[in-house]
Enzyme design. Structure first.
Site, mmCIF file in Angstrom:
data_model
loop_
_atom_site.group_PDB
_atom_site.id
_atom_site.type_symbol
_atom_site.label_atom_id
_atom_site.label_comp_id
_atom_site.label_asym_id
_atom_site.label_seq_id
_atom_site.Cartn_x
_atom_site.Cartn_y
_atom_site.Cartn_z
ATOM 1 N N ASN A 136 -2.048 -7.002 -16.766
ATOM 2 C CA ASN A 136 -2.255 -8.261 -15.591
ATOM 3 C C ASN A 136 -3.259 -9.346 -16.211
ATOM 4 O OD1 ASN A 136 -4.353 -6.542 -14.927
ATOM 5 N ND2 ASN A 136 -4.585 -7.165 -12.957
ATOM 6 N N ILE A 137 -2.879 -10.600 -16.242
ATOM 7 C CA ILE A 137 -3.745 -11.731 -16.818
ATOM 8 C C ILE A 137 -3.799 -12.805 -15.576
ATOM 9 C CG2 ILE A 137 -3.815 -13.426 -18.571
ATOM 10 C CD1 ILE A 137 -3.736 -10.882 -19.689
ATOM 11 N N GLU A 138 -5.090 -12.944 -15.048
ATOM 12 C CA GLU A 138 -5.349 -13.745 -13.984
ATOM 13 C C GLU A 138 -5.503 -15.093 -14.524
ATOM 14 O OE1 GLU A 138 -8.031 -11.524 -11.386
ATOM 15 O OE2 GLU A 138 -6.461 -9.977 -10.889
ATOM 16 N N CYS A 145 1.363 -10.475 -13.268
ATOM 17 C CA CYS A 145 1.197 -8.970 -13.319
ATOM 18 C C CYS A 145 1.730 -8.311 -14.664
ATOM 19 C CB CYS A 145 2.229 -8.372 -12.198
ATOM 20 S SG CYS A 145 1.846 -8.774 -10.655
ATOM 21 N N GLU A 169 3.708 -5.840 -15.200
ATOM 22 C CA GLU A 169 4.870 -5.389 -15.271
ATOM 23 C C GLU A 169 5.748 -6.611 -15.845
ATOM 24 O OE1 GLU A 169 2.708 -4.778 -12.713
ATOM 25 O OE2 GLU A 169 3.585 -3.400 -11.478
ATOM 26 N N CYS A 176 4.293 -4.381 -7.270
ATOM 27 C CA CYS A 176 4.317 -5.449 -6.102
ATOM 28 C C CYS A 176 5.830 -5.833 -6.061
ATOM 29 C CB CYS A 176 3.512 -6.517 -6.541
ATOM 30 S SG CYS A 176 4.408 -7.644 -7.585
ATOM 31 N N CYS A 225 7.476 -7.858 -8.741
ATOM 32 C CA CYS A 225 7.897 -7.031 -10.105
ATOM 33 C C CYS A 225 9.140 -6.190 -9.960
ATOM 34 C CB CYS A 225 6.466 -6.425 -10.403
ATOM 35 S SG CYS A 225 5.187 -7.373 -11.215
HETATM 36 N N1 THU Z 1 -0.795 -6.483 -9.943
HETATM 37 C C1 THU Z 1 0.034 -6.162 -11.046
HETATM 38 O O1 THU Z 1 -0.402 -6.446 -12.284
HETATM 39 N N2 THU Z 1 0.934 -5.590 -11.132
HETATM 40 C C2 THU Z 1 1.375 -4.988 -9.494
HETATM 41 O O2 THU Z 1 2.417 -4.370 -9.475
HETATM 42 C C3 THU Z 1 0.279 -5.244 -8.467
HETATM 43 C C4 THU Z 1 -0.604 -6.413 -8.725
HETATM 44 C C5 THU Z 1 -2.122 -7.281 -10.474
HETATM 45 C C6 THU Z 1 -1.994 -8.968 -9.795
HETATM 46 C C7 THU Z 1 -3.587 -9.306 -9.715
HETATM 47 O O3 THU Z 1 -3.991 -9.631 -11.022
HETATM 48 C C8 THU Z 1 -4.319 -8.031 -9.347
HETATM 49 O O4 THU Z 1 -3.323 -6.880 -9.994
HETATM 50 C C9 THU Z 1 -4.588 -7.709 -8.088
HETATM 51 O O5 THU Z 1 -3.470 -7.993 -7.092
#
Ligand code: THU
Length: 160
Positions: free
Chosen positions: A62-64, A73, A75, A112, A115
């Protein structure tokens, strides 16, 4: 009104040897890459790995972003990379792993909703099932044999 039942088959295991050698490598690689997540806001590191052509592996995290909704996310990041670079290849298995601030999660992480929709599209593109391995702590796995099992009553291109 008539009642219907929509059931999903899933598997739980607590041992790596439940998986093929290639899947064991996928799991190890996916876990190892969680440290590369850019998640300074949630501090929730997610890593997703794709096993394709039976033996090739790619991963992404994941890259925020300071503008929170821009974050993506793990995935969807790995699927975008896969589809952009290997459009002819077929995904065999996807693994997902996450760690929070206190370390490994007790329960396997499940993708999520957004995804799940993206996973379903990837599965539909290649017309073969994609197995999903959701990893908790390293000896705690939840498995479905196809992405569609993660998204009942899904929206897809059949209605367009
Ligand atoms: N996140 C994912 O990368 N994949 C998921 O299926 C659930 C959530 C990430 C998004 C965000 O960067 C962090 O997890 C918290 O929600």
């Amino acid at each position: 009104m008539k009642e219907y039942l929509n059931q999903v088959k899933y598997y739980i295991t607590d041992t790596l040897i439940s998986f093929s050698e290639e899947e064991q490598l996928l799991i190890k690689e996916t876990i190892a890459k969680a440290k590369n997540a850019y998640a300074p806001y949630s501090k929730f590191n997610v890593s997703a790995g794709v096993l394709f052509n039976k033996k090739e592996i790619i991963t992404a995290t994941n890259i925020e972003n300071a503008s929170y909704p821009i974050g993506t996310c793990a995935e969807r990041n790995v699927l975008s990379y896969f589809l952009s670079n290997y459009p002819q290849a077929k995904i065999n298995t996807i693994a997902v792993y996450a760690e929070n601030q206190s370390g490994k999660l007790k329960q396997p992480i499940t993708p999520c909703g957004m995804c799940r929709q993206a996973l379903l599209e990837a599965e539909n593109i290649q017309s073969t099932n994609i197995k999903v391995i959701m990893i908790g702590n390293t000896s705690n796995f939840l498995v479905v044999n196809k992405c569609a099992h993660l998204l009942p009553f899904a929206f897809d291109d059949s209605v367009l």
